[in-house]
Design a protein around this motif. Structure first.
Motif, PDB file in Angstrom:
ATOM      1  N   UNK A  48       1.131  -0.873   0.183  1.00  0.00           N
ATOM      2  CA  UNK A  48      -0.284  -0.168   0.321  1.00  0.00           C
ATOM      3  C   UNK A  48       1.120   1.407   0.107  1.00  0.00           C
ATOM      4  N   UNK A  49       0.776   1.847  -1.007  1.00  0.00           N
ATOM      5  CA  UNK A  49       1.592   3.618  -0.860  1.00  0.00           C
ATOM      6  C   UNK A  49       0.722   4.768  -1.734  1.00  0.00           C
ATOM      7  N   UNK A  50       1.456   6.010  -0.940  1.00  0.00           N
ATOM      8  CA  UNK A  50       0.771   7.074  -1.273  1.00  0.00           C
ATOM      9  C   UNK A  50       1.425   7.602  -2.364  1.00  0.00           C
ATOM     10  N   UNK A  51       1.191   8.411  -3.141  1.00  0.00           N
ATOM     11  CA  UNK A  51       1.800   9.044  -4.482  1.00  0.00           C
ATOM     12  C   UNK A  51       1.252  10.617  -4.690  1.00  0.00           C
ATOM     13  N   UNK A  52       2.270  10.964  -4.346  1.00  0.00           N
ATOM     14  CA  UNK A  52       2.239  13.326  -4.223  1.00  0.00           C
ATOM     15  C   UNK A  52       0.464  13.118  -4.054  1.00  0.00           C
ATOM     16  N   UNK A  53       0.849  14.875  -3.675  1.00  0.00           N
ATOM     17  CA  UNK A  53       2.279  15.464  -3.390  1.00  0.00           C
ATOM     18  C   UNK A  53       2.433  15.337  -2.049  1.00  0.00           C
ATOM     19  N   UNK A  54       4.029  15.695  -2.653  1.00  0.00           N
ATOM     20  CA  UNK A  54       4.807  15.391  -1.845  1.00  0.00           C
ATOM     21  C   UNK A  54       6.066  16.441  -1.286  1.00  0.00           C
ATOM     22  N   UNK A  67       2.493   9.373 -11.774  1.00  0.00           N
ATOM     23  CA  UNK A  67       4.333   9.743 -11.760  1.00  0.00           C
ATOM     24  C   UNK A  67       4.840   8.319 -10.704  1.00  0.00           C
ATOM     25  N   UNK A  68       4.133   7.954  -9.823  1.00  0.00           N
ATOM     26  CA  UNK A  68       4.548   6.997  -9.268  1.00  0.00           C
ATOM     27  C   UNK A  68       4.330   5.406  -9.876  1.00  0.00           C
ATOM     28  N   UNK A  69       3.760   5.448 -10.722  1.00  0.00           N
ATOM     29  CA  UNK A  69       3.422   4.229 -11.834  1.00  0.00           C
ATOM     30  C   UNK A  69       4.477   4.479 -12.751  1.00  0.00           C
ATOM     31  N   UNK A  70       4.993   5.259 -12.909  1.00  0.00           N
ATOM     32  CA  UNK A  70       5.814   5.690 -14.352  1.00  0.00           C
ATOM     33  C   UNK A  70       6.946   4.817 -13.468  1.00  0.00           C
ATOM     34  N   UNK A  71       7.533   5.817 -11.549  1.00  0.00           N
ATOM     35  CA  UNK A  71       8.375   5.476 -11.446  1.00  0.00           C
ATOM     36  C   UNK A  71       9.205   3.549 -11.213  1.00  0.00           C
ATOM     37  N   UNK A  72       7.809   3.067 -10.875  1.00  0.00           N
ATOM     38  CA  UNK A  72       8.144   1.388 -10.855  1.00  0.00           C
ATOM     39  C   UNK A  72       8.142   0.520 -12.449  1.00  0.00           C
ATOM     40  N   UNK A  73       7.463   1.315 -13.347  1.00  0.00           N
ATOM     41  CA  UNK A  73       7.746   0.404 -14.277  1.00  0.00           C
ATOM     42  C   UNK A  73       8.701   1.121 -15.621  1.00  0.00           C
TER      43      UNK A  73
END
Length: 164
Positions: A48-54, A67-73
């Motif tokens: 389970x995770x958080x995606x922006x804003x940070x 953006x988070x999925x782009x990092x993982x991909x």
């Protein structure tokens, strides 16, 4: 109903979630808004995770769930990528495949191993779009607390199980 199924039913009630979909199929469709995301593999929620804003010193605007999925991909060892890679390094079948590549004279880069871990576990993903950072963090903390006794790969859950 098992205790785990009861916990999952409670998690379902925390927010309005998108349907579960294969990460490899929907990663490029994630919205650019902030939110919470969950990964599952073999029917069990594993992260389970958080995606922006940070907060932070980044110069680019946060790209939310997309953006988070782009990092993982991309195979970065961060958050879920690190958790999944850690699990893969403890998985005999995964390691035997990487050793076979090495033995055949085809060693690969670490980033390729992380991408291969995604392929190996073939996770599903879902998300909930949320408006505030406080709400997002509260939901993640609540869900991690509910699932920490199970197969969750979040650091907090792993530490919790290690001390029991």
């Amino acid at each position: 109903m098992t205790v785990y199924e009861d916990v999952i039913a409670a998690v379902e009630q925390t927010e309005t979630w998108t349907p579960w979909s294969r990460f490899s199929d929907v990663a490029t469709e994630a919205p650019t808004t902030p939110g919470v995301y969950m990964f599952r593999s073999e029917g069990k929620i594993i992260y389970v995770g958080v995606a922006g804003p940070r907060d932070g010193n980044g110069t680019k605007d946060p790209k939310g769930l997309f953006g988070r999925s782009t990092i993982y991909r991309g195979g970065r060892v961060s958050g879920f990528g690190q958790a999944l890679f850690d699990a893969a390094l403890a998985d005999r079948e995964f390691l035997q495949g990487r050793l076979a590549e090495l033995d055949s004279g085809q060693p690969r880069r670490a980033v390729d191993w992380v991408r291969t871990a995604y392929e190996h576990y073939d996770p599903d993903v879902r998300w909930a779009v949320l408006n505030t950072k406080d709400h997002t963090l509260r939901i993640v903390e609540q869900i991690v607390g509910m699932l920490r006794e199970y197969d969750l790969l979040n650091r907090e859950a792993v530490r919790y199980r290690a001390t029991r």
